[in-house]
Design a protein around this motif. Structure first.
Motif, PDB file in Angstrom:
ATOM      1  N   LEU A  38      32.270  52.499  48.346  1.00  0.00           N
ATOM      2  CA  LEU A  38      33.513  53.246  48.541  1.00  0.00           C
ATOM      3  C   LEU A  38      34.692  52.296  48.753  1.00  0.00           C
ATOM      4  O   LEU A  38      35.792  52.525  48.238  1.00  0.00           O
ATOM      5  N   GLY A  39      34.456  51.238  49.507  1.00  0.00           N
ATOM      6  CA  GLY A  39      35.510  50.245  49.706  1.00  0.00           C
ATOM      7  C   GLY A  39      35.893  49.554  48.416  1.00  0.00           C
ATOM      8  O   GLY A  39      37.073  49.311  48.140  1.00  0.00           O
ATOM      9  N   MET A  40      34.892  49.230  47.596  1.00  0.00           N
ATOM     10  CA  MET A  40      35.154  48.597  46.307  1.00  0.00           C
ATOM     11  C   MET A  40      35.977  49.507  45.397  1.00  0.00           C
ATOM     12  O   MET A  40      36.933  49.067  44.733  1.00  0.00           O
ATOM     13  N   ILE A  41      35.638  50.787  45.359  1.00  0.00           N
ATOM     14  CA  ILE A  41      36.387  51.741  44.529  1.00  0.00           C
ATOM     15  C   ILE A  41      37.827  51.862  45.032  1.00  0.00           C
ATOM     16  O   ILE A  41      38.780  51.841  44.240  1.00  0.00           O
ATOM     17  N   SER A  42      37.999  51.957  46.337  1.00  0.00           N
ATOM     18  CA  SER A  42      39.340  52.057  46.917  1.00  0.00           C
ATOM     19  C   SER A  42      40.166  50.822  46.594  1.00  0.00           C
ATOM     20  O   SER A  42      41.355  50.916  46.271  1.00  0.00           O
ATOM     21  N   GLY A  43      39.546  49.651  46.680  1.00  0.00           N
ATOM     22  CA  GLY A  43      40.253  48.413  46.383  1.00  0.00           C
ATOM     23  C   GLY A  43      40.584  48.269  44.906  1.00  0.00           C
ATOM     24  O   GLY A  43      41.653  47.779  44.542  1.00  0.00           O
ATOM     25  N   THR A  44      39.674  48.722  44.042  1.00  0.00           N
ATOM     26  CA  THR A  44      39.926  48.655  42.598  1.00  0.00           C
ATOM     27  C   THR A  44      41.106  49.534  42.220  1.00  0.00           C
ATOM     28  O   THR A  44      41.916  49.188  41.357  1.00  0.00           O
TER      29      THR A  44
ATOM     30  N   PHE B 250      42.085  35.165  48.634  1.00  0.00           N
ATOM     31  CA  PHE B 250      41.914  35.494  47.218  1.00  0.00           C
ATOM     32  C   PHE B 250      40.725  34.766  46.610  1.00  0.00           C
ATOM     33  O   PHE B 250      39.853  35.369  45.991  1.00  0.00           O
ATOM     34  N   PHE B 251      40.658  33.455  46.787  1.00  0.00           N
ATOM     35  CA  PHE B 251      39.596  32.674  46.141  1.00  0.00           C
ATOM     36  C   PHE B 251      38.281  32.809  46.889  1.00  0.00           C
ATOM     37  O   PHE B 251      37.209  32.742  46.288  1.00  0.00           O
ATOM     38  N   GLU B 252      38.366  33.015  48.222  1.00  0.00           N
ATOM     39  CA  GLU B 252      37.136  33.213  48.993  1.00  0.00           C
ATOM     40  C   GLU B 252      36.447  34.523  48.643  1.00  0.00           C
ATOM     41  O   GLU B 252      35.257  34.690  48.887  1.00  0.00           O
ATOM     42  N   SER B 253      37.181  35.464  48.042  1.00  0.00           N
ATOM     43  CA  SER B 253      36.600  36.774  47.733  1.00  0.00           C
ATOM     44  C   SER B 253      35.532  36.707  46.653  1.00  0.00           C
ATOM     45  O   SER B 253      34.808  37.665  46.425  1.00  0.00           O
ATOM     46  N   PHE B 254      35.432  35.546  45.977  1.00  0.00           N
ATOM     47  CA  PHE B 254      34.432  35.425  44.915  1.00  0.00           C
ATOM     48  C   PHE B 254      33.097  34.894  45.428  1.00  0.00           C
ATOM     49  O   PHE B 254      32.157  34.749  44.665  1.00  0.00           O
TER      50      PHE B 254
ATOM     51  N   THR C 194      37.535  42.623  49.452  1.00  0.00           N
ATOM     52  CA  THR C 194      36.885  41.702  48.520  1.00  0.00           C
ATOM     53  C   THR C 194      37.452  41.831  47.110  1.00  0.00           C
ATOM     54  O   THR C 194      37.657  40.831  46.411  1.00  0.00           O
ATOM     55  N   VAL C 195      37.710  43.061  46.667  1.00  0.00           N
ATOM     56  CA  VAL C 195      38.140  43.262  45.277  1.00  0.00           C
ATOM     57  C   VAL C 195      39.644  43.485  45.142  1.00  0.00           C
ATOM     58  O   VAL C 195      40.182  43.408  44.039  1.00  0.00           O
ATOM     59  N   TYR C 196      40.329  43.778  46.242  1.00  0.00           N
ATOM     60  CA  TYR C 196      41.753  44.135  46.168  1.00  0.00           C
ATOM     61  C   TYR C 196      42.617  43.057  45.506  1.00  0.00           C
ATOM     62  O   TYR C 196      43.431  43.365  44.626  1.00  0.00           O
ATOM     63  N   PRO C 197      42.505  41.771  45.904  1.00  0.00           N
ATOM     64  CA  PRO C 197      43.398  40.769  45.309  1.00  0.00           C
ATOM     65  C   PRO C 197      43.274  40.674  43.793  1.00  0.00           C
ATOM     66  O   PRO C 197      44.273  40.714  43.072  1.00  0.00           O
TER      67      PRO C 197
ATOM     68  N   SER D 281      41.911  42.843  41.743  1.00  0.00           N
ATOM     69  CA  SER D 281      42.244  44.134  41.129  1.00  0.00           C
ATOM     70  C   SER D 281      43.753  44.283  40.954  1.00  0.00           C
ATOM     71  O   SER D 281      44.235  44.717  39.908  1.00  0.00           O
ATOM     72  N   MET D 282      44.513  43.924  41.988  1.00  0.00           N
ATOM     73  CA  MET D 282      45.969  44.019  41.908  1.00  0.00           C
ATOM     74  C   MET D 282      46.490  43.129  40.784  1.00  0.00           C
ATOM     75  O   MET D 282      47.362  43.523  39.996  1.00  0.00           O
ATOM     76  N   PHE D 283      45.955  41.920  40.710  1.00  0.00           N
ATOM     77  CA  PHE D 283      46.365  40.995  39.653  1.00  0.00           C
ATOM     78  C   PHE D 283      46.027  41.561  38.273  1.00  0.00           C
ATOM     79  O   PHE D 283      46.851  41.520  37.341  1.00  0.00           O
ATOM     80  N   MET D 284      44.820  42.095  38.121  1.00  0.00           N
ATOM     81  CA  MET D 284      44.389  42.623  36.832  1.00  0.00           C
ATOM     82  C   MET D 284      45.185  43.864  36.420  1.00  0.00           C
ATOM     83  O   MET D 284      45.492  44.061  35.246  1.00  0.00           O
ATOM     84  N   ARG D 285      45.519  44.718  37.383  1.00  0.00           N
ATOM     85  CA  ARG D 285      46.326  45.906  37.075  1.00  0.00           C
ATOM     86  C   ARG D 285      47.682  45.503  36.504  1.00  0.00           C
ATOM     87  O   ARG D 285      48.165  46.098  35.529  1.00  0.00           O
ATOM     88  N   ILE D 286      48.306  44.514  37.118  1.00  0.00           N
ATOM     89  CA  ILE D 286      49.621  44.063  36.655  1.00  0.00           C
ATOM     90  C   ILE D 286      49.509  43.389  35.286  1.00  0.00           C
ATOM     91  O   ILE D 286      50.325  43.625  34.385  1.00  0.00           O
TER      92      ILE D 286
END
Length: 566
Positions: free
Chosen positions: A512-518, A88-92, A543-546, A548-553
């Motif tokens: 495309l990966g970023m959009i899918s993860g978002t 999660f933190f390494e994704s930044f 990279t963006v999934y963690p 994004s999931m947090f922000m969606r919730i």
């Protein structure tokens, strides 16, 4: 036949509830595997099976449905948190910040478009319309945890009053949401004038030019007089780079150097370092040599081997490589570490996690001792650490129940049963070793528990929504929800995706990966992977999934608590 009728109609019976969920989940999973032009809804079809069951009166008591819904949600988001926590933190880092910022912009645009559609197309005086649009939003972005967070927040806002069934809006928007994400990806290709051949060539060039800090082995001859008489520890400190010296050839004798070993001019050493540091280390120590090393009799008696060892001893969890003193105590060196399929350089600051695989080089007897120390039992990895799961859920529920008073809000903000366990799971996945928690779990075990929780949640939501689905959707504003959901899906993707490609020149596959993860959408990632020959799409997704999931919730709860209670 009375027993059979009673089995299907006695809602207070445990057998009836077990039968209800078995039928709904089994039918939903089976139908979810059906593909139309390569696209399927997967386990989400359980929601539609639940709606059908509820519509025909095949249901259960409300208390039981609510319990199974909330427990399924907790289990689902907690297992997601455990999976994404370590990264999660390494994704930044390393370009991840820009991708994550674009992802956040896309999430906020989803919310803004949702409100725009609400004020343009719906009666704002009807208190049910905004909650339904919230459900439509999360169907449009194919995010089930957000639906769960919004549903739970509605219970807080409405209390004992009738709660709008936002699952109907979710059900209307979800199918076109999946199609809209993939369709928008294709449109971006034409809007940004993407040439697939150029994108492939760009990826190949980056893979050649970027060392990615991969382990790099080389044999060097010491020609720098500064090194003569100095120990390996002194040289490592002077370089200020992580290196592992696996072999030393001194006066024709081959050995494994320790930190106290002194080097001399003309010695030859086998070095493993980060690929990006190789040139600087070579310049300091000396040139690469290709001479063959001959083993003496003593070395032949103690043959040196390299062996992969898996960390399964719980006492090793969280210990750093530097403090293990493998070189001085065991006469071996750890040259690289693999975690979740990725090769990592063996830095002295690396903390071992259960499930890590380390490459150990040294005399066979000493390597075997290290293997015994680290556990090296594949069988142990198959046993789930169930204690960690329930300790985490306990702390997550307590954390999610903490009221946070914010001026202007009708009720205190709570992270709830979705946000609390998710955050705690992320923290445990990343830092659990510091308090002795073993967080390792096989991918199959994680997926099993996650899918089980998701199926319980979707079945419960569908069964509860089924009774009023026809009146609310088919005879009401159902087509509006379908249309507005599609708008919510595609507009942010087209704006942010085209901008990111034209302005920041992101590789199309990474985009495309970023959009899918978002949009936390596996079918979209599957499409991206199908046209991409590298890992670029998967890297963009992870990279963006963690975040994004947090922000969606989080945004789901903010929308409900700030606006639906007004």
């Amino acid at each position: 036949m009375d027993w059979l009728v009673k089995l299907f109609t006695d809602t207070n019976s445990v057998a009836h509830i077990a039968l209800l969920y078995s039928v709904v989940i089994a039918v939903g999973v089976f139908l979810g595997k059906i593909k139309v032009k390569g696209i399927s809804l997967g386990v989400t079809f359980v929601l539609f099976a639940g709606i059908l069951a509820g519509h025909v009166g095949f249901t259960g008591t409300l208390d039981v449905l609510n319990f199974l819904q909330d427990f399924g949600l907790i289990l689902f988001v907690f297992m997601i948190g455990l999976q994404v926590g370590p990264g999660f933190f390494e994704s930044f880092g390393k370009g991840g910040i820009r991708l994550n910022m674009l992802s956040i912009v896309m999430i906020l645009l989803n919310v803004l478009v949702m409100f725009g559609c609400y004020y343009l197309f719906f009666d704002t005086s009807d208190p049910n319309n905004l909650p339904m649009m919230t459900g439509t939003l999360y169907g449009a972005v194919t995010n089930t945890p957000g639906l769960g967070a919004a549903s739970e927040a509605l219970h807080t806002v409405f209390g004992n009053k009738p709660i709008p069934s936002i699952a109907n809006g979710y059900a209307c928007a979800y199918p076109l949401g999946v199609v809209g994400i993939i369709g928008s990806m294709i449109v971006i290709r034409f809007l940004a004038h993407v040439n697939i051949s150029d994108e492939d060539a760009e990826l190949e060039k980056k893979e050649e030019d970027n060392p990615h800090a991969k382990p790099h082995a080389m044999r060097l001859k010491i020609t720098n007089s500064y090194i003569a008489g100095r120990t390996l520890k002194e040289i490592t400190g002077f370089l200020n780079r992580d290196i592992v010296c696996t072999r030393l050839m001194h006066d024709g004798k081959l050995s494994i150097p320790k930190f106290s070993t002194q080097f001399a001019l003309g010695d030859e050493i086998q070095i493993v370092c980060a690929e990006s540091d190789a040139e600087a280390i070579q310049a300091f120590i000396g040139p690469v040599t290709e001479t063959e090393w001959k083993e003496d009799d003593e070395t032949r008696q103690q043959p040196m081997i390299s062996r992969r060892i898996v960390v399964t001893n719980t006492s090793m969890n969280g210990k750093s490589l530097g403090k293990m003193h493998f070189s001085s105590l065991y006469g071996v060196n750890v040259t690289r570490i693999s975690r979740q399929g990725m090769d990592l350089f063996a830095s002295r600051n690396h903390h071992f996690h259960i499930g890590d695989r380390i490459l150990v080089v040294g005399p066979e007897e000493n390597v075997n001792r290290v293997a015994e120390l680290m556990g090296n039992s594949e069988k142990r990895l198959n046993a789930p650490n169930i204690g960690t799961i329930f300790i985490g859920i306990l702390v997550g529920i307590l954390f999610g129940s903490l009221p946070i008073a914010i001026p202007g809000m009708p009720v205190p903000l709570k992270l709830g049963l979705a946000g609390g366990p998710l955050i705690i799971a992320i923290l445990i996945g990343r830092y659990g070793y510091r308090i002795g928690l073993v967080t390792y779990m096989t991918t199959s075990a994680n997926m099993m528990l996650r899918e089980f929780g998701l199926a319980l949640f979707l079945a419960s939501v569908g069964i509860k929504a089924g009774a009023g689905f026809w009146d609310t959707v088919v005879q009401g504003d159902g087509l509006k929800y379908v249309a507005t959901g599609f708008i919510i899906t595609v507009i942010p993707i087209l704006i942010v995706g085209t901008f990111a490609k034209l302005k920041y020149k992101f590789n199309y596959y990474t985009l495309l990966g970023m959009i899918s993860g978002t949009y936390t959408d596996p079918p979209a990632l599957a499409y991206a992977n199908s046209i991409c020959n590298s890992e670029a799409a998967a890297i963009g997704y992870s990279t963006v999934y963690p975040l994004s999931m947090f922000m969606r919730i989080l945004t789901a709860q903010i929308i409900v608590l700030f606006f639906c209670g007004v």
